[in-house]
Design a protein around this motif. Structure first.
Motif, mmCIF file in Angstrom:
data_model
loop_
_atom_site.group_PDB
_atom_site.id
_atom_site.type_symbol
_atom_site.label_atom_id
_atom_site.label_comp_id
_atom_site.label_asym_id
_atom_site.label_seq_id
_atom_site.Cartn_x
_atom_site.Cartn_y
_atom_site.Cartn_z
ATOM 1 N N PRO A 113 0.821 -1.225 0.000
ATOM 2 C CA PRO A 113 0.000 0.000 0.000
ATOM 3 C C PRO A 113 0.850 1.269 0.000
ATOM 4 O O PRO A 113 0.465 2.270 -0.593
ATOM 5 N N LYS A 114 2.016 1.213 0.656
ATOM 6 C CA LYS A 114 2.936 2.365 0.645
ATOM 7 C C LYS A 114 3.380 2.700 -0.780
ATOM 8 O O LYS A 114 3.480 3.861 -1.161
ATOM 9 N N ASP A 115 3.682 1.660 -1.559
ATOM 10 C CA ASP A 115 4.059 1.868 -2.970
ATOM 11 C C ASP A 115 2.918 2.531 -3.741
ATOM 12 O O ASP A 115 3.138 3.408 -4.579
ATOM 13 N N LEU A 116 1.690 2.085 -3.443
ATOM 14 C CA LEU A 116 0.525 2.641 -4.137
ATOM 15 C C LEU A 116 0.332 4.116 -3.780
ATOM 16 O O LEU A 116 0.022 4.939 -4.647
ATOM 17 N N GLN A 117 0.531 4.427 -2.487
ATOM 18 C CA GLN A 117 0.421 5.836 -2.063
ATOM 19 C C GLN A 117 1.469 6.695 -2.759
ATOM 20 O O GLN A 117 1.189 7.809 -3.223
ATOM 21 N N GLU A 118 2.681 6.164 -2.863
ATOM 22 C CA GLU A 118 3.750 6.897 -3.545
ATOM 23 C C GLU A 118 3.400 7.080 -5.026
ATOM 24 O O GLU A 118 3.646 8.135 -5.610
ATOM 25 N N TYR A 119 2.802 6.037 -5.607
ATOM 26 C CA TYR A 119 2.424 6.117 -7.024
ATOM 27 C C TYR A 119 1.369 7.200 -7.249
ATOM 28 O O TYR A 119 1.422 7.938 -8.238
ATOM 29 N N GLN A 120 0.454 7.308 -6.292
ATOM 30 C CA GLN A 120 -0.562 8.371 -6.384
ATOM 31 C C GLN A 120 0.117 9.735 -6.387
ATOM 32 O O GLN A 120 -0.214 10.613 -7.201
ATOM 33 N N ARG A 121 1.109 9.910 -5.512
ATOM 34 C CA ARG A 121 1.823 11.200 -5.444
ATOM 35 C C ARG A 121 2.599 11.457 -6.739
ATOM 36 O O ARG A 121 2.632 12.574 -7.250
ATOM 37 N N PHE A 122 3.209 10.408 -7.266
ATOM 38 C CA PHE A 122 3.956 10.528 -8.527
ATOM 39 C C PHE A 122 3.036 10.976 -9.667
ATOM 40 O O PHE A 122 3.345 11.918 -10.401
ATOM 41 N N MET A 123 1.892 10.307 -9.786
ATOM 42 C CA MET A 123 0.977 10.648 -10.886
ATOM 43 C C MET A 123 0.362 12.040 -10.689
ATOM 44 O O MET A 123 0.102 12.753 -11.662
ATOM 45 N N ALA A 124 0.133 12.444 -9.424
ATOM 46 C CA ALA A 124 -0.404 13.780 -9.139
ATOM 47 C C ALA A 124 0.645 14.831 -9.517
ATOM 48 O O ALA A 124 0.326 15.859 -10.139
ATOM 49 N N ASP A 125 1.883 14.569 -9.148
ATOM 50 C CA ASP A 125 3.005 15.443 -9.463
ATOM 51 C C ASP A 125 3.124 15.613 -10.983
ATOM 52 O O ASP A 125 3.216 16.735 -11.517
ATOM 53 N N LEU A 126 3.074 14.505 -11.681
ATOM 54 C CA LEU A 126 3.216 14.498 -13.145
ATOM 55 C C LEU A 126 2.068 15.264 -13.817
ATOM 56 O O LEU A 126 2.296 16.084 -14.723
ATOM 57 N N ALA A 127 0.848 15.011 -13.382
ATOM 58 C CA ALA A 127 -0.321 15.678 -13.990
ATOM 59 C C ALA A 127 -0.258 17.181 -13.728
ATOM 60 O O ALA A 127 -0.539 17.993 -14.630
ATOM 61 N N ALA A 128 0.119 17.571 -12.502
ATOM 62 C CA ALA A 128 0.202 19.000 -12.156
ATOM 63 C C ALA A 128 1.317 19.666 -12.968
ATOM 64 O O ALA A 128 1.142 20.775 -13.496
ATOM 65 N N HIS A 129 2.447 18.968 -13.076
ATOM 66 C CA HIS A 129 3.591 19.482 -13.839
ATOM 67 C C HIS A 129 3.201 19.721 -15.304
ATOM 68 O O HIS A 129 3.486 20.777 -15.880
ATOM 69 N N ALA A 130 2.535 18.747 -15.899
ATOM 70 C CA ALA A 130 2.157 18.852 -17.311
ATOM 71 C C ALA A 130 1.152 19.983 -17.534
ATOM 72 O O ALA A 130 1.244 20.730 -18.515
ATOM 73 N N GLN A 131 0.201 20.117 -16.611
ATOM 74 C CA GLN A 131 -0.805 21.179 -16.767
ATOM 75 C C GLN A 131 -0.172 22.558 -16.616
ATOM 76 O O GLN A 131 -0.505 23.492 -17.353
ATOM 77 N N ALA A 132 0.769 22.688 -15.669
ATOM 78 C CA ALA A 132 1.445 23.972 -15.467
ATOM 79 C C ALA A 132 2.315 24.319 -16.680
ATOM 80 O O ALA A 132 2.336 25.468 -17.140
ATOM 81 N N ALA A 133 3.020 23.324 -17.212
ATOM 82 C CA ALA A 133 3.883 23.542 -18.380
ATOM 83 C C ALA A 133 3.048 23.961 -19.590
ATOM 84 O O ALA A 133 3.432 24.846 -20.361
ATOM 85 N N ASN A 134 1.903 23.323 -19.726
ATOM 86 C CA ASN A 134 0.994 23.655 -20.833
ATOM 87 C C ASN A 134 0.533 25.095 -20.727
ATOM 88 O O ASN A 134 0.527 25.847 -21.706
ATOM 89 N N LYS A 135 0.181 25.484 -19.504
ATOM 90 C CA LYS A 135 -0.301 26.845 -19.246
ATOM 91 C C LYS A 135 0.788 27.877 -19.540
ATOM 92 O O LYS A 135 0.514 28.972 -20.028
ATOM 93 N N ALA A 136 2.049 27.476 -19.258
ATOM 94 C CA ALA A 136 3.186 28.376 -19.464
ATOM 95 C C ALA A 136 3.648 28.400 -20.922
ATOM 96 O O ALA A 136 4.629 29.058 -21.258
ATOM 97 N N GLY A 137 2.952 27.631 -21.765
ATOM 98 C CA GLY A 137 3.284 27.650 -23.185
ATOM 99 C C GLY A 137 4.466 26.785 -23.572
ATOM 100 O O GLY A 137 5.013 26.919 -24.670
ATOM 101 N N GLN A 138 4.891 25.881 -22.680
ATOM 102 C CA GLN A 138 6.010 24.993 -23.003
ATOM 103 C C GLN A 138 5.570 23.878 -23.952
ATOM 104 O O GLN A 138 4.414 23.469 -23.948
ATOM 105 N N SER A 139 6.560 23.385 -24.716
ATOM 106 C CA SER A 139 6.289 22.229 -25.567
ATOM 107 C C SER A 139 6.292 20.966 -24.695
ATOM 108 O O SER A 139 6.773 20.990 -23.555
ATOM 109 N N VAL A 140 5.794 19.866 -25.282
ATOM 110 C CA VAL A 140 5.813 18.588 -24.565
ATOM 111 C C VAL A 140 7.258 18.187 -24.244
ATOM 112 O O VAL A 140 7.558 17.720 -23.139
#
Ligand code: ZN
Length: 302
Positions: free
Chosen positions: A242-269
């Motif tokens: 379950p600890k691994d799963l919790q970490e995975y949730q944080r990883f995917m949240a981090d990634l989704a937030a990062h991608a949305q912020a980069a998109n907003k800032a006009g960065q390329s993929v």
């Protein structure tokens, strides 16, 4: 019958079956080169592994759970179609009881490839959106429609009771729009399907309703709701906690937030991918991170 005639019949049947085999299998269909590994988790729960992507000859599809009860066997997922005989062999290795139920965590062919190999009486269970997604697959057309899920659910479904109880949950979109989480309460074990496939970005299959933006929110509901487990069977890697799963949730949240912020800032993929730091997650890879960022960008476009 004369021996020569027998030989002639044998050669004829052999030639015909070779022709049929050649006709039925696309030339590039990867053929298994090894049996499926079996891991015992509990007295009545096994996992059929050999599930680590992507060498075709050694990749059998997702981790399959084999849950053995007094009345029969429940499988969670059924691997790739080419691995049907190897799957039957592996199940036979751990139990002589018949498979009575198949649960599909989601629609993909590496999780549903052998739903039709255990007889027409087997009860196939999946989320209602997964049934809809499976209806679009060639593997479930024509007479194969009889192997579509017979029992579907929306939010939660309980199958069996007492020590044989299985709880199925749906918490929202992620890998697809029909990912089931399967809990064996008496064994304190959770099968996540590809909502936690590996320590890398999850795949977000937008054609089947998947969402990399919703993915971490869905995982947060899993973490908040499913408490009483100590073993996690992931989609395509060795057993997790379950600890691994919790970490995975944080990883995917981090990634989704990062991608949305980069998109907003006009960065390329490419820029967004270069700026994503995977090293703060020990043991993680970034082989699928760029694809996930692209999925977020595509999602924001609509
Ligand atoms: Zn999948």
């Amino acid at each position: 019958m004369k021996r020569s005639r027998l030989v002639a019949i044998f050669v004829g049947v052999f030639a015909l079956s070779m022709t049929l085999a050649a006709y039925q299998q696309p030339p590039a269909a990867p053929q298994p080169t090894r049996p499926i590994d079996v891991q015992k988790l509990k007295d009545n729960l096994y996992v059929l592994t050999t599930s680590t992507c992507c060498e075709p000859a050694t990749f059998s599809g997702g981790n399959v759970a084999v849950f053995i009860t007094d009345t029969g066997v429940t499988l969670v997922d059924t691997k790739l179609v080419a691995w049907g005989p190897a799957l039957l062999d592996a199940v036979k290795k751990v139990t002589s009881k018949p498979v009575t139920t198949i649960i599909n965590t989601h629609t993909h062919g590496d999780h549903t490839g052998n739903d039709d190999k255990f007889g027409a009486a087997v009860e196939i269970v999946a989320h209602e959106n997964t049934k809809t997604n499976m209806e679009k697959m060639d593997a479930f057309k024509g007479e194969k429609t009889q192997f579509l899920p017979k029992k579907v659910f929306k939010d939660k479904l309980t199958v069996g009771s007492g020590k044989d109880r299985i709880d199925l949950y749906y918490f929202g979109a992620g890998h697809t729009n029909g990912d089931a989480f399967v809990v064996f309460p008496a064994l304190r074990t959770l099968h996540t399907g590809d909502m936690f496939a590996w320590k890398d970005a999850g795949g977000c299959d937008r054609a089947n309703g998947g969402s990399c933006i919703a993915f971490p929110q869905t995982l947060a509901r899993v973490v908040a709701t499913i408490k009483d487990v100590d073993t996690v069977i992931p989609g395509h890697s060795p057993m997790m906690t379950p600890k691994d799963l919790q970490e995975y949730q944080r990883f995917m949240a981090d990634l989704a937030a990062h991608a949305q912020a980069a998109n907003k800032a006009g960065q390329s993929v490419d820029e967004a991918f270069a700026a994503f730091k995977v090293d703060k997650y020990p043991g993680y890879k970034n082989e699928r991170v760029k694809t996930a960022i692209q999925a977020v960008y595509d999602e924001l476009k609509k």
